[in-house]
Design a protein around this motif. Sequence first.
Motif, PDB file in Angstrom:
ATOM      1  N   GLU A  30      10.160 -53.320  55.470  1.00 17.83           N
ATOM      2  CA  GLU A  30       9.041 -52.586  55.204  1.00 17.83           C
ATOM      3  C   GLU A  30       8.046 -53.187  54.306  1.00 17.83           C
ATOM      4  O   GLU A  30       6.941 -52.830  53.916  1.00 17.83           O
ATOM      5  N   VAL A  31       8.603 -54.221  53.694  1.00 17.23           N
ATOM      6  CA  VAL A  31       7.603 -55.063  52.548  1.00 17.23           C
ATOM      7  C   VAL A  31       7.634 -56.394  53.280  1.00 17.23           C
ATOM      8  O   VAL A  31       8.521 -57.016  53.309  1.00 17.23           O
ATOM      9  N   PRO A  32       6.359 -56.827  53.327  1.00 22.19           N
ATOM     10  CA  PRO A  32       6.332 -58.203  53.658  1.00 22.19           C
ATOM     11  C   PRO A  32       6.875 -59.229  52.837  1.00 22.19           C
ATOM     12  O   PRO A  32       7.030 -59.266  51.679  1.00 22.19           O
ATOM     13  N   LYS A  33       7.147 -60.480  53.524  1.00 21.27           N
ATOM     14  CA  LYS A  33       7.759 -61.575  52.820  1.00 21.27           C
ATOM     15  C   LYS A  33       6.649 -62.237  51.701  1.00 21.27           C
ATOM     16  O   LYS A  33       5.596 -61.880  51.963  1.00 21.27           O
ATOM     17  N   LEU A  34       7.031 -62.608  50.865  1.00 17.23           N
ATOM     18  CA  LEU A  34       6.211 -63.324  49.894  1.00 17.23           C
ATOM     19  C   LEU A  34       5.274 -64.575  50.579  1.00 17.23           C
ATOM     20  O   LEU A  34       5.901 -65.187  51.189  1.00 17.23           O
ATOM     21  N   MET A  35       4.312 -64.680  50.629  1.00 15.85           N
ATOM     22  CA  MET A  35       3.500 -65.939  51.043  1.00 15.85           C
ATOM     23  C   MET A  35       3.640 -67.128  50.172  1.00 15.85           C
ATOM     24  O   MET A  35       3.822 -67.266  49.071  1.00 15.85           O
TER      25      MET A  35
END
Lengths: 234, 420
Positions: free
Chosen positions: A158-163
């Motif tokens: 539900e939380v995007p991966k770190l870029m």
Amino acid sequence: MGGLLAAVTAATPASQLVLAKAMGSAGPRTKLQYAMVVDSNKCDGCRVCEDACRRENNVPLYGDQRYDIYWIRVAQATPHELPGAEERNVPLLCVHCEDPPCVHVCPTKASFVRETDGIVLIDEHRCIGCRYCVIACPYRARAITFKNIPDEMWTNREVPKLMLGVATKCTFCAHRKLDEGELPACVEECPMNALTFGNKNDPSSDVAQIIAEERVTVLRPNLEVKPNVFYLGV
Amino acid sequence: MAKYYFSTIEGKSPRYWTWVVLLGLVALGWLAASTIRFYTGFHITGLSNSVTWGGAKVIFVLFVGLSAGSLMISGLAVLFNQKEYKVLSRVAAFNAVLFMVGALAILISDWGRPDRLFLPFYNINPRSMLSLNAFIYSTYMTIGVLYLWAQFKESEKFAKILGIAAVIAALFVHSGTGFIFGIINGRDMFFSSMTPLAFVVAALSSGTALAMIMLHLTFKYTDREIDRRFFLNLSKIMLGLIIFVMYIVTIERLTHLYAPEFQHGETFIMFGGNFLNFVLWGQVFLIGLILPIIILLNPGTRQRIGWILAASAMHVVGVLGERILFIIPGQVLPQPILPGYEVTSGFGDGVVWPYIPQFVEWMQFVGIFSLIGLVYIVGIKVLPLLPVEGVYVKEAHAEEPAEEEAAESVGPAEPAAEGA
């Protein structure tokens, strides 16, 4: 011409300050301001908070201390040159300053203080990866994502991966419904109840009461960046 | 009026093309290394989350300094009508633009997201030095190019106006670069009002040194003649500047050494038994300052071009060391997050963090120097940057018609006419 104007403004840091004031930064916050109290007397150094944060926010642990990322870390602190003094456990995280150096130095305004609740956030899509904020942060709260995060480290979908290649740091779990009483993952999972979270400007909140009644300190107070993470027992 | 006649170089010899190919290949290494780094991430570099600004930043600052220094020398020569220094006015202006391009190239290739190059231009943060510098640098480059153009046009009036603008812009550019580091109040080793001044003075001295080295090499390899007195005069100016640099470096160190707050860090740099000690004592003081001063003072060596050039080269190496000391120690040393405590953590708090540049970074460093060299040798072939003779031509030879003839015979004054 615009360049020339900017050049003139850059002449003295003082003029920058005036300009920044004119543009309406800083100033005490009267509405919602999230804050945390860290009770180092209660912390036993179990590092559950580190783990909870990793699972919630997909913060990677690559296994190389050079570029491992910590949004919260438990530091072991021994008083300097005091024989027999006890070691303390001090959880360190972004202190969400009201006057944050990282936000001031950001060349693209990718780092910003969220107006509604005072949380310092990073717009990953605007960050150019210049790392000025990492240098400017007095608390080592910021890190750069040095390496692509493999899918098996993507624990919370539900939380995007770190870029890759941009700055990252603690968000107080801003993706959660904090205004409905949800808590950051570290606060929720701390078995010792060493972390307290809430609205600093609401006198009835736990955080406001501790700040009012106990002898809280902030880290590096001489810098006057107005941190919103307060410490007990440091 | 006496003046110099400028022309392009021929650039047809096999030696020239060998250099072009060689430098081009190494410069491609910069592009390759930067691309690989962009796609795989910083973990292949020697950087860490403690030392996030590494060698690329050091070279960036060195290049900005060389650029600003070059432009100031060129501009001041035009400004004060120092005719004998006009031998370098064009090439120094060209170098200024060239090194600025190099500086920006290494800076941007060091970003985590170089693909977002234009974001700083439409998300301006007036309190960020980097944000302001985006505009200062572009203004500076524009002035540099215009100033060069005015010189090609032989327009005294424009050259003078733009020369003034160029000197001021150069001052802004390097002060602005100094402020990037000087305003960081969270780190003891960074916060200093001395940084911009130190940067500007070292820029002037290293810019002078660089101009002498580049002019000498170019004149030698193109078999042109240059007046010895030019080097002798310029070396005297450089000597004064080097002494000034030494003064600034010394008082900065001594100030830090006095305050207990900084003492820890300062003794670490001075006697900590680490690489930075070699940079301070060996590279900056011995190679960069003391030896050049001795060479330029000693009657036996100060008249010899070879020695003067050696002193120049040594000083540039020393200035590189000075840049290292401005950027690296503040990151290597632990931050006093919990003063009075000895701290350890998984994130490396309280630890002196080493920085060793890795292969991919060395490829970037060497590549960017080659890129500069490549553009320079192509530049002097395409643009009339260099005087035919580096000897001050006296009035008698140089009346108006003669000037045109001379210019015609060696090559057109217009750029790019004889490009290929």
